[in-house]
Design a protein around this motif. Sequence first.
Motif, PDB file in Angstrom:
ATOM      1  N   MET A   1       0.852  -1.194   0.000  1.00 53.17           N
ATOM      2  CA  MET A   1       0.000   0.000   0.000  1.00 53.17           C
ATOM      3  C   MET A   1       0.891   1.248   0.000  1.00 53.17           C
ATOM      4  N   ASN A   2       0.521   2.179  -0.856  1.00 53.78           N
ATOM      5  CA  ASN A   2       1.245   3.449  -0.918  1.00 53.78           C
ATOM      6  C   ASN A   2       0.386   4.483  -0.191  1.00 53.78           C
ATOM      7  N   VAL A   3       0.789   4.803   1.031  1.00 53.07           N
ATOM      8  CA  VAL A   3      -0.041   5.665   1.890  1.00 53.07           C
ATOM      9  C   VAL A   3       0.628   7.035   2.074  1.00 53.07           C
ATOM     10  N   ILE A   4      -0.170   8.092   1.900  1.00 53.76           N
ATOM     11  CA  ILE A   4       0.323   9.455   2.126  1.00 53.76           C
ATOM     12  C   ILE A   4      -0.398  10.008   3.355  1.00 53.76           C
ATOM     13  N   CYS A   5       0.349  10.568   4.293  1.00 55.77           N
ATOM     14  CA  CYS A   5      -0.282  11.201   5.461  1.00 55.77           C
ATOM     15  C   CYS A   5      -0.024  12.697   5.407  1.00 55.77           C
ATOM     16  N   CYS A   6      -1.106  13.476   5.500  1.00 50.72           N
ATOM     17  CA  CYS A   6      -0.975  14.950   5.481  1.00 50.72           C
ATOM     18  C   CYS A   6      -0.908  15.450   6.917  1.00 50.72           C
ATOM     19  N   LEU A   7       0.201  16.085   7.254  1.00 51.00           N
ATOM     20  CA  LEU A   7       0.404  16.555   8.628  1.00 51.00           C
ATOM     21  C   LEU A   7       0.527  18.074   8.634  1.00 51.00           C
ATOM     22  N   LYS A   8      -0.191  18.702   9.529  1.00 53.79           N
ATOM     23  CA  LYS A   8      -0.108  20.160   9.633  1.00 53.79           C
ATOM     24  C   LYS A   8       0.514  20.545  10.970  1.00 53.79           C
ATOM     25  N   GLN A   9       1.460  21.473  10.930  1.00 56.51           N
ATOM     26  CA  GLN A   9       2.015  21.981  12.188  1.00 56.51           C
ATOM     27  C   GLN A   9       1.098  23.101  12.682  1.00 56.51           C
ATOM     28  N   VAL A  10       0.668  22.981  13.923  1.00 59.01           N
ATOM     29  CA  VAL A  10      -0.289  23.954  14.465  1.00 59.01           C
ATOM     30  C   VAL A  10       0.229  24.502  15.793  1.00 59.01           C
ATOM     31  N   PRO A  11      -0.190  25.725  16.147  1.00 58.39           N
ATOM     32  CA  PRO A  11       0.176  26.212  17.483  1.00 58.39           C
ATOM     33  C   PRO A  11      -0.607  25.446  18.537  1.00 58.39           C
TER      34      PRO A  11
END
Length: 278
Positions: free
Chosen positions: A1-11
């Motif tokens: 499986m080719n999995v992409i995880c979208c991560l956001k840096q937040v305060p």
Amino acid sequence: MNVICCLKQVPNTAEVKIDPETNTLIRAGVESITNPYDTVALEAGLIIKDKYGGTVTAISMGPPQAEEILREAIALGADEGILLSDRAFAGADTLATSYTLAKAIQQLERPAPVDLVLCGKQAIDGDTAQVGPGIATRLGYGQFTYVAEIREIDEAKRRITVKRKVEGGFEVIRGPLPAVLTVELDLAKPRRASLPRLIYSLRTGITLWNAETIHGDPQRLGLKGSPTWVKKIFSPPLKQGGPVFDARKEPRRAVEDCLNILLADEMFAWHFLKRWER
Ligand SMILES: Cc1cc2nc3c(=O)[nH]c(=O)nc-3n(C[C@H](O)[C@H](O)[C@H](O)COP(=O)(O)OP(=O)(O)OC[C@H]3O[C@@H](n4cnc5c(N)ncnc54)[C@H](O)[C@@H]3O)c2cc1C
């Protein structure tokens, strides 16, 4: 499986303050963290990798310091971290953010087709919950929001079954891969990084992509590609306390006053009377 995880840096939002002059968040001196929903999305990706094999790629759009959260993702088990950072991306609203992330994911489709894109249900600072569905729409992928459980992935039939939260309960739905999932906190409990992985993450490079790398249309990136304008940002005034019904002296009166207020609400009155009839 080719999995992409979208991560956001937040305060760390418990500490966020707003500058009343400029209507912007005061970020100086505020600790930055990975959006908590995204740590769950990453954990889900790692569980899928453990079970089915393949790779997990963590991507984030943000300023250079967002590299930190990608390094943390590698420490936890992600294979690669890609930071989308360019002045052209600055000031992006959800439309431009999802466009930028979708263009990056299209680049990742080149070596091997993408199976799953995992996002948090929402970011704890922007809170719109629009970016995941925006990515799915642009890529033409299936869209599963508010996912609380991944029931089954059928690699042969290229489909996924999930349990998602809906108002008043859950629903189980099945759809084709590739798909974008936006995840709830109860989907998985994030693991801790092992010492060897921590050391590995410090030695591993983070891939840096800009507007050119993703072949982004300059008119659709950052502020230029953002039709949303923030007119005013403010903390809502603290709510005043509600009415107090002191039943110590006149209990009957207190109950009557309380009921009068509650029954003035049509929805409450309807539910109350319906139960009363039974
Ligand atoms: C006019 C305008 C200007 C803005 N200017 C700025 C600015 O200068 N700087 C700034 O930081 N913000 C800015 N914002 C806020 C920015 O638009 C949002 O933070 C961003 O679009 C993501 O939306 P959200 O936080 O509501 O994410 P949601 O839709 O709530 O997030 C859902 C999920 O999408 C994924 N995701 C969201 N954003 C990212 C990301 N950047 N990278 C990887 N994954 C992501 C995560 O998995 C997340 O859990 C601006 C907004 C507007 C309207």
